[in-house]
Scaffold this motif. Structure first.
Motif, mmCIF file in Angstrom:
data_model
loop_
_atom_site.group_PDB
_atom_site.id
_atom_site.type_symbol
_atom_site.label_atom_id
_atom_site.label_comp_id
_atom_site.label_asym_id
_atom_site.label_seq_id
_atom_site.Cartn_x
_atom_site.Cartn_y
_atom_site.Cartn_z
ATOM 1 N N ARG A 93 0.818 -0.706 0.438
ATOM 2 C CA ARG A 93 -0.203 0.060 0.046
ATOM 3 C C ARG A 93 0.609 1.233 -0.057
ATOM 4 N NH1 ARG A 93 -1.025 3.309 3.929
ATOM 5 N NH2 ARG A 93 -0.507 1.892 5.570
ATOM 6 N N LEU A 94 1.993 1.417 0.680
ATOM 7 C CA LEU A 94 2.603 2.512 1.106
ATOM 8 C C LEU A 94 3.556 2.470 -0.371
ATOM 9 C CD1 LEU A 94 4.111 1.864 5.037
ATOM 10 C CD2 LEU A 94 2.328 3.835 4.073
ATOM 11 N N ARG A 95 4.242 1.419 -0.936
ATOM 12 C CA ARG A 95 4.917 1.785 -2.107
ATOM 13 C C ARG A 95 3.665 2.583 -3.377
ATOM 14 N NH1 ARG A 95 6.733 -3.791 -3.463
ATOM 15 N NH2 ARG A 95 8.483 -3.034 -1.507
ATOM 16 N N GLU A 96 2.275 2.217 -3.106
ATOM 17 C CA GLU A 96 1.625 2.176 -4.596
ATOM 18 C C GLU A 96 0.911 4.338 -4.193
ATOM 19 O OE1 GLU A 96 -0.348 2.869 -7.924
ATOM 20 O OE2 GLU A 96 0.441 0.759 -6.428
ATOM 21 N N GLU A 97 1.396 3.675 -2.773
ATOM 22 C CA GLU A 97 0.949 5.849 -2.399
ATOM 23 C C GLU A 97 1.403 6.420 -2.967
ATOM 24 O OE1 GLU A 97 -0.020 5.794 1.874
ATOM 25 O OE2 GLU A 97 -2.128 4.843 1.405
ATOM 26 N N ALA A 98 3.005 6.279 -2.581
ATOM 27 C CA ALA A 98 4.301 6.752 -3.219
ATOM 28 C C ALA A 98 4.427 6.568 -4.716
ATOM 29 C CB ALA A 98 6.248 6.194 -2.696
ATOM 30 N N ARG A 99 3.831 5.819 -5.238
ATOM 31 C CA ARG A 99 3.624 5.544 -6.885
ATOM 32 C C ARG A 99 3.009 6.823 -7.627
ATOM 33 N NH1 ARG A 99 3.653 -0.247 -7.592
ATOM 34 N NH2 ARG A 99 5.872 -1.049 -7.677
ATOM 35 N N GLU A 100 1.883 6.800 -6.806
ATOM 36 C CA GLU A 100 1.322 8.643 -7.207
ATOM 37 C C GLU A 100 0.981 9.123 -6.929
ATOM 38 O OE1 GLU A 100 -2.595 9.080 -8.174
ATOM 39 O OE2 GLU A 100 -2.162 7.705 -8.826
ATOM 40 N N ARG A 101 2.327 9.758 -5.976
ATOM 41 C CA ARG A 101 3.092 10.712 -5.105
ATOM 42 C C ARG A 101 3.584 11.203 -6.367
ATOM 43 N NH1 ARG A 101 2.401 8.780 -0.372
ATOM 44 N NH2 ARG A 101 4.568 8.590 -0.010
ATOM 45 N N MET A 102 3.985 9.934 -6.952
ATOM 46 C CA MET A 102 5.481 10.326 -8.264
ATOM 47 C C MET A 102 4.638 10.993 -9.328
ATOM 48 S SD MET A 102 8.565 10.616 -6.427
ATOM 49 C CE MET A 102 9.526 10.088 -7.907
ATOM 50 N N ARG A 103 3.977 9.951 -9.220
ATOM 51 C CA ARG A 103 2.913 10.392 -10.880
ATOM 52 C C ARG A 103 1.377 11.603 -10.737
ATOM 53 N NH1 ARG A 103 1.377 4.868 -11.082
ATOM 54 N NH2 ARG A 103 -0.346 5.540 -9.754
ATOM 55 N N GLN A 104 1.146 11.815 -9.648
ATOM 56 C CA GLN A 104 1.276 13.615 -9.904
ATOM 57 C C GLN A 104 1.782 14.720 -9.452
ATOM 58 O OE1 GLN A 104 -1.372 13.610 -6.100
ATOM 59 N NE2 GLN A 104 -2.834 12.168 -6.245
ATOM 60 N N LYS A 105 3.344 14.861 -8.722
ATOM 61 C CA LYS A 105 4.039 15.679 -9.069
ATOM 62 C C LYS A 105 5.008 15.205 -10.256
ATOM 63 C CE LYS A 105 7.624 17.268 -6.190
ATOM 64 N NZ LYS A 105 8.792 16.837 -4.517
ATOM 65 N N PHE A 106 4.969 14.411 -11.174
ATOM 66 C CA PHE A 106 5.948 13.914 -12.189
ATOM 67 C C PHE A 106 5.298 13.995 -13.590
ATOM 68 C CE2 PHE A 106 8.676 13.889 -8.720
ATOM 69 C CZ PHE A 106 9.827 14.257 -9.195
ATOM 70 N N GLY A 107 4.071 13.389 -13.232
ATOM 71 C CA GLY A 107 3.431 12.928 -14.573
ATOM 72 C C GLY A 107 3.471 11.995 -14.782
ATOM 73 N N SER A 108 3.059 10.723 -15.504
ATOM 74 C CA SER A 108 2.642 9.471 -16.015
ATOM 75 C C SER A 108 4.152 9.286 -16.391
ATOM 76 C CB SER A 108 1.758 9.123 -16.838
ATOM 77 O OG SER A 108 1.934 9.509 -18.412
ATOM 78 N N GLY A 109 4.918 10.464 -17.027
ATOM 79 C CA GLY A 109 6.052 9.606 -17.935
ATOM 80 C C GLY A 109 7.483 8.824 -16.988
ATOM 81 N N GLY A 110 7.239 10.090 -15.021
ATOM 82 C CA GLY A 110 8.025 9.720 -14.054
ATOM 83 C C GLY A 110 9.199 10.101 -13.879
ATOM 84 N N LEU A 111 9.518 10.191 -13.443
ATOM 85 C CA LEU A 111 11.360 11.531 -13.024
ATOM 86 C C LEU A 111 12.438 10.419 -14.076
ATOM 87 C CD1 LEU A 111 12.742 10.827 -9.687
ATOM 88 C CD2 LEU A 111 11.954 13.194 -10.507
ATOM 89 N N LYS A 112 12.918 11.976 -14.921
ATOM 90 C CA LYS A 112 13.360 12.020 -16.025
ATOM 91 C C LYS A 112 14.980 12.136 -16.079
ATOM 92 C CE LYS A 112 10.427 10.756 -19.066
ATOM 93 N NZ LYS A 112 9.925 10.164 -20.684
#
Length: 100
Positions: free
Chosen positions: A81-100
């Motif tokens: 759950r925590l991993r998925e919450e972190a992924r969602e925060r990253m998507r919200q912050k950086f978009g679906s492309g992730g960090l580049k």
């Protein structure tokens, strides 16, 4: 030194909480909240509180618990759950492309 494991174990024993008790029972109890309040008061040089907080106020006053957390989840379920919450925060912050 303000706190420490030895002092916390002694505090729990003095307040009838077994060292074998579940983590939720130990660290989210009124006795644990009073211990935290006393440490904060010592740190700030204020008078030590002596009144045990009401059980219903304990979870509201400490930020340890996540309001979305399921208290019955396994450690693996919690990690997922925590991993998925972190992924969602990253998507919200950086978009679906992730960090580049």
């Amino acid at each position: 030194r303000l706190g420490g494991n030895k002092q916390m174990r002694e505090w729990f024993g003095k307040h009838g909480i077994s060292t074998d008790a579940a983590i939720q029972q130990k660290y989210h109890s009124p006795a644990a909240e009073l211990y935290r309040m006393r440490l904060q008061a010592k740190y700030e040089g204020k008078p030590l509180p002596t009144e045990m907080p009401k059980a219903s106020n304990v979870h509201k006053s400490n930020n340890i618990l996540n309001s979305n957390a399921n208290m019955n989840e396994t450690p693996i379920e919690r990690a997922m759950r925590l991993r998925e919450e972190a992924r969602e925060r990253m998507r919200q912050k950086f978009g679906s492309g992730g960090l580049k």
